[in-house]
Design a protein around this motif. Structure first.
Motif, PDB file in Angstrom:
ATOM      1  N   ARG A 137      33.538  10.984   1.724  1.00  0.00           N
ATOM      2  CA  ARG A 137      33.229  11.809   2.898  1.00  0.00           C
ATOM      3  C   ARG A 137      33.439  13.283   2.528  1.00  0.00           C
ATOM      4  O   ARG A 137      34.397  13.619   1.811  1.00  0.00           O
ATOM      5  N   ALA A 172      23.988  16.108   4.933  1.00  0.00           N
ATOM      6  CA  ALA A 172      24.176  14.788   5.551  1.00  0.00           C
ATOM      7  C   ALA A 172      22.897  13.965   5.422  1.00  0.00           C
ATOM      8  O   ALA A 172      22.948  12.767   5.104  1.00  0.00           O
ATOM      9  N   LYS A 176      22.023  10.277   2.952  1.00  0.00           N
ATOM     10  CA  LYS A 176      21.768   9.014   3.658  1.00  0.00           C
ATOM     11  C   LYS A 176      21.575   7.860   2.672  1.00  0.00           C
ATOM     12  O   LYS A 176      20.822   7.982   1.700  1.00  0.00           O
ATOM     13  N   MET A 181      29.128  10.366   3.160  1.00  0.00           N
ATOM     14  CA  MET A 181      28.637  11.000   4.392  1.00  0.00           C
ATOM     15  C   MET A 181      29.247  12.383   4.573  1.00  0.00           C
ATOM     16  O   MET A 181      30.372  12.627   4.124  1.00  0.00           O
ATOM     17  N   ALA A 182      28.486  13.246   5.229  1.00  0.00           N
ATOM     18  CA  ALA A 182      28.976  14.618   5.448  1.00  0.00           C
ATOM     19  C   ALA A 182      29.043  14.914   6.935  1.00  0.00           C
ATOM     20  O   ALA A 182      28.144  14.537   7.695  1.00  0.00           O
ATOM     21  N   THR A 183      30.116  15.584   7.330  1.00  0.00           N
ATOM     22  CA  THR A 183      30.358  15.936   8.735  1.00  0.00           C
ATOM     23  C   THR A 183      30.698  17.418   8.836  1.00  0.00           C
ATOM     24  O   THR A 183      31.412  17.944   7.977  1.00  0.00           O
ATOM     25  N   GLY A 228      31.174   8.967  10.144  1.00  0.00           N
ATOM     26  CA  GLY A 228      29.975   9.549   9.524  1.00  0.00           C
ATOM     27  C   GLY A 228      29.116  10.318  10.505  1.00  0.00           C
ATOM     28  O   GLY A 228      27.907  10.452  10.324  1.00  0.00           O
ATOM     29  N   VAL A 230      27.408  13.489  12.040  1.00  0.00           N
ATOM     30  CA  VAL A 230      26.970  14.676  11.281  1.00  0.00           C
ATOM     31  C   VAL A 230      27.598  15.962  11.822  1.00  0.00           C
ATOM     32  O   VAL A 230      28.088  16.790  11.049  1.00  0.00           O
TER      33      VAL A 230
END
Ligand SMILES: NC(=O)c1ccc[n+]([C@@H]2O[C@H](COP(=O)([O-])OP(=O)(O)OC[C@H]3O[C@@H](n4cnc5c(N)ncnc54)[C@H](OP(=O)(O)O)[C@@H]3O)[C@@H](O)[C@H]2O)c1
Length: 267
Positions: A137, A172, A176, A181-183, A228, A230
């Motif tokens: 992450r 993000a 995929k 995952m990026a937040t 996850g 965004v």
């Protein structure tokens, strides 16, 4: 969505303010930490408080992230210590308010470096092993100001937080299906030392809201990161601000934020 258990979490700026609250939140869920900041004593104090309360392993790396090749050096230090990072929290950031023209040039350069360049470099470096492991992450801290089209009196800071939001959204989507995952979390005005160092206490935005709680921001950030999600804006007031910022015509939203950026007259 599968959350990451017993992760190793690196948090830049994890010694105080929002970063320290995020560190405590991750520790309370059983994760091990690597905290990075400049002030070694404060860093070690934060680490010993967290590890004695939650029993986690907390490593510290004292480093100025605005220094020469800081991102590469941090990545090397982590690798050489035999540590791996499952979750990278790019929280360290600087702010600056007042006239752009009269502001200090080297302070501005360091702010832009820390808020955008170092955040991107660290993401690029730590992402590679995460992609190999298909697990990870990236949690980037922006600001609610990123939802506005610009704001006088902190023009460069606001623009730097736009970068964090836009970068995070694009990243993000790119990630995929990779397992990583990026937040992006965008807090509103929050009473931390940032207010003093950015000289922001006189602003309407800080005087009207009274400030968010760092614990609430950390809890929202933790959930969003694990799920996850965004983007997330913690707090109802800040959600309304973000919504206003994206309303059309954006010229109206610009004026609302120009008002909030001004000095509040004392009654
Ligand atoms: N407070 C707000 O109103 C607010 C609102 C929205 C977004 N944010 C964002 O939230 C993030 C955290 O801010 P905060 O309010 O928690 O600020 P803070 O209380 O001032 O904490 C900043 C943290 O970053 C570290 N840091 C600063 N410069 C650094 C450098 N050059 N190298 C390494 N570490 C550095 C500081 O430790 P050392 O000083 O020891 O290095 C500290 O741990 C920032 O990205 C900020 O833009 C804040």
């Amino acid at each position: 969505m599968k959350s990451i258990d017993r992760a190793s979490v690196l948090i830049t700026g994890g010694s105080k303010g929002i970063g320290l609250a995020i560190a405590r939140e991750f520790a309370s869920h059983g994760h091990n930490l690597i905290l990075v900041a400049r002030d070694r004593d404060r860093l070690e104090q934060a680490a010993s408080t967290i590890s004695s309360r939650f029993g986690n392993s907390v490593e510290t790396i004292a480093m100025d992230l605005c220094g020469e090749n800081a991102a590469e050096q941090l990545f090397e230090t982590v690798c050489q210590a035999g540590l791996s990072v499952d979750i990278l929290v790019n929280n360290a950031g600087a702010g600056m308010t007042g006239s752009f023209a009269r502001g200090d040039g080297s302070r501005m350069t360091n702010m832009l470096k820390l808020n955008m360049l170092v955040l991107s470099q660290l993401t690029h470096l730590f992402l590679q092993p995460m992609l190999v492991r298909k697990r990870g992450r990236i949690l980037n801290i922006s600001s609610v100001v990123a939802y506005f089209s610009g704001a006088p009196n902190w023009s460069a800071y606001v623009a730097s937080k736009h970068y964090v939001l836009a970068f995070g959204k694009g990243l993000a989507r790119e990630l995929k299906g990779t397992g990583v995952m990026a937040t992006v979390v965008s807090p509103g005005p929050t009473k931390t030392d940032f207010v003093k160092t950015a000289d922001a206490s006189h602003m309407r935005a800080y005087q009207i809201t009274g400030g968010s709680s760092v614990e609430k921001i950390a809890a929202v950030a933790y959930r969003a990161c694990q799920n996850g999600k965004v983007t997330v804006v913690p707090g109802v007031f800040n959600k309304i601000l973000a919504f206003l910022g994206e309303l059309h015509p954006r010229a109206v939203a610009f004026e609302v934020f120009a008002f909030l950026s001004q000095k509040k007259e004392q009654s």
